[in-house]
Design a protein around this motif. Sequence first.
Motif, PDB file in Angstrom:
ATOM      1  N   LYS A 348       0.818  -1.216   0.000  1.00 38.12           N
ATOM      2  CA  LYS A 348       0.000   0.000   0.000  1.00 38.12           C
ATOM      3  C   LYS A 348       0.847   1.260   0.000  1.00 38.12           C
ATOM      4  N   GLY A 349       1.963   1.223   0.708  1.00 33.19           N
ATOM      5  CA  GLY A 349       2.771   2.430   0.845  1.00 33.19           C
ATOM      6  C   GLY A 349       3.635   2.700  -0.369  1.00 33.19           C
ATOM      7  N   GLY A 351       3.566   0.416  -3.471  1.00 36.04           N
ATOM      8  CA  GLY A 351       3.235  -0.259  -4.713  1.00 36.04           C
ATOM      9  C   GLY A 351       2.047   0.327  -5.450  1.00 36.04           C
ATOM     10  N   LEU A 352       1.124   0.935  -4.704  1.00 36.80           N
ATOM     11  CA  LEU A 352      -0.152   1.314  -5.304  1.00 36.80           C
ATOM     12  C   LEU A 352      -0.490   2.784  -5.087  1.00 36.80           C
TER      13      LEU A 352
ATOM     14  N   ASN B 200       0.349   8.767  -4.541  1.00 35.97           N
ATOM     15  CA  ASN B 200       1.363   8.043  -3.771  1.00 35.97           C
ATOM     16  C   ASN B 200       2.715   8.298  -4.424  1.00 35.97           C
ATOM     17  N   ALA B 203       5.121   5.254  -4.716  1.00 38.37           N
ATOM     18  CA  ALA B 203       4.696   4.292  -5.733  1.00 38.37           C
ATOM     19  C   ALA B 203       4.974   4.849  -7.123  1.00 38.37           C
ATOM     20  N   LEU B 206       8.688   4.506  -7.776  1.00 36.38           N
ATOM     21  CA  LEU B 206       9.064   3.107  -8.014  1.00 36.38           C
ATOM     22  C   LEU B 206       8.427   2.556  -9.281  1.00 36.38           C
TER      23      LEU B 206
END
Lengths: 511, 320
Positions: A348-349, A351-352, B200, B203, B206
């Motif tokens: 959640k932190g 990846g998405l 985010n 995210a 990355l």
Amino acid sequence: MMSSDKARTRAHGTEILRAEGLRKGFPGVQALDGVDLTLRAGEVHVLLGENGAGKSTLIKILSGAYRPDAGRVLVDGQPVEIRGAGDAQRLGIATIYQEFNLVPQLTVAENLSLGRPPRRFGLVDRKRMIEQAEALLDRVGVDVDPRTPVGRLGIARMQMVEIAKALALDARVLIMDEPTAVLTTGEVEKLFAIVRQLRDDGVSIVFITHHLEEIAEIGDRVTVLRDGRSVAEVPAGTPQDELIGVMVGRPIDQQYPRQAAGRGEPLLKVSGLTRTGVFDDVSFEVRAGEVVGVAGLVGAGRTEVARAVFGADSYDAGEVVVRGRRLPKGDVHAAMEAGLGLVPEDRKGQGLVLGADIGENLGLVTMRAATRAGFVDRAGQRGAAAKVAEQLGIRMTGLDQEVRTLSGGNQQKVVIGKWLVADAHVLILDEPTRGIDVGAKVEIYQLVNELTAAGRAVLMISSDLPEILGMSDRILVMARGRLVGELPAAGTTQDDVMALAVTEVEGSRVQ
Amino acid sequence: MSSNVLARRSPAASWFAENGALVALVVLVVALSLLSADFLSVTNLLNVGVQAAVTAILAFGATFVIVTGGIDLSVGSVAALSAIVLAWTATSAGLPWPVATAVSLAVGVVCGLVNAALIAYGKLPPFIATLAMLGIARGLALVISQGSPIAMPDAVSTLGGTFGDYLPIPVVVMVIMGLIAAVVLNRTYPGRAMYAIGGNEEAARLSGIKVNRQKLITYALSGAFAAVAGIVLASRLASAQPQAAAGYELDAIAAVVIGGASLSGGKGRALGTFVGALILAVLRNGLNLLSVSAFWQQVVIGVVIALAVLVDTLRRRGTN
């Protein structure tokens, strides 16, 4: 009816809490559709079910975060309304979520007395606060200075602090949501010792886990949830395959269906990778068609190496070569262009984009490539996303569903999916199945098989030893920032891996 | 907004939930038409458009920044500085007006780039970096103008006039800038990257998005939009004033927020911002027509901002 004081001293085995016919709906989904649960004093009650079966919703009702649409909760035989955290606290129900409720900037002692610090003349009595904290930490059996800021503790110790916090509130029902998901084997043992002690003290523990082998070890009874219903209550000694059968409603042939593929060219070569104080002289290669597992204790530097290889963090010495191309340090974009992909540990932190929809998330990596003259080909992106979503079997109402509303397993599929859309050649998976149910796990393993069969390579970091042993072709073991050994997966046991993982590393510059 | 919510509610109800600001605007217009005979006339509505134009253009720029989860407090000051630079280079330095206009836009872009550099590379919180720029740009405007208004070149001042006899050019500029903002946000790579970064940042990084570079683009766009707003404002007054647009950054942020954007990032639309700016302008205009005192107007607008965000928050809490 007994007074609550008397109830607190009730003998083992008496019923403390009962939930009857709980129902809870959210727009578009019936999360709970008739759940019964009885908790007795001094038992460890395992809650088992796939992601989306309703476990989270159930514990959120018991902890006051949600109100049920129907059904009731009885504590000591009396119907109660749990309208919020305050009510739950008064009833003696404490919950430890996977995402800890700790303030990282505050010290351990401050966290333990959060909201009700000991006072003297109206001012916070620091001395007493630290004494109280020490007593609680002692009871949990964890060696932490209460003056340490919580943010500096590792995950295992943070969890111990969470347990201590529950004890501070005098909890008689302690709900633990997958407490072992983030722990290494040694840490799990410690946790179990604490759980057993609490149970012997008469606390009733609701224990959620996806590790079936833990159930017989720690549990007394098991309630199985499926599709929002409680479908069975069985003793914890029930054989694993039977439990799986009840949980998924169908038998699963094999938990780790690894199909080895032929080995090809080395796709990823790491040599002498060093970041002072974090990892030291790490060298390995991953070939086409291979799954290379990386085992080690939490804090051994596995995630740090993975991030450095991917360019998410920089390093001091060494080099990373992907498909013959040497990558510049700390450059995610270059790593990605070379064919590397990272599925990070913190879904959640890192990846998405939780507030964005599935289509957007699946297209994140390829957005640049799908841009012509500054304009993103959104229709093309959508098409590619739809294909991958279908390939992965993501359970969704459509590509425009917010990823926040997906279950953990489906969220993880989205993170992996964005690298499938990008057609990554080497995929680094960091704890790919943490907190994911058995069904979704097997689907992810099958995907790994498909990738390697297609000549891709996978580097898989995992603290789940059966998974490492079951899914890898070779296993690298890290300890104290060093690569301390390599084992073939065939014929290797968990003990072999652990023996390496706890080796004292001579000459390592990593503490 | 998740689709399963849409699946549950009737299409009409979900449309209302998604376009709350637009509904509020319509209600406001209807109410004012009933309360004041003067409100619903072409002249008055175009007047409202002119009143909204500068705020709206600033707010479109601020939308980019807010979607990334940042904030830009400097837009009012940058607007004033850009206009002063235009007027000064065209009059005192004697540059031809097209060159002066280009320089003025460049000043806006540079202010934005400085903001972004402080934020992306200096790791300053956006609030602090742009607060500093708020002071710097205003100060420079005062230094260059020596504190006095400077006449705008006539060619540029036509921007403050009308097409034909009725269509005010500021309204046209506002619509064009709004369309540009919508296209950037919806269709372009920098726009889509803004949503990812605001949703985010880690995210996004990355996933290979060059976050720092995208922030440079975001704040540069905000600076450019501020420059356009400054030029439009100065054109209406036919002179660039160093104290112009003071406090407008707050109106711009209010418009963005009323339009449904979230200050925590990842959410916001150009159309919403447009509606937000119109609500503010309609409200001010209507309250004037109803002879509500300027003091009370501030109270009303404060209440509206709080209500708009409150309704939005409650609605989201209800669905999650």
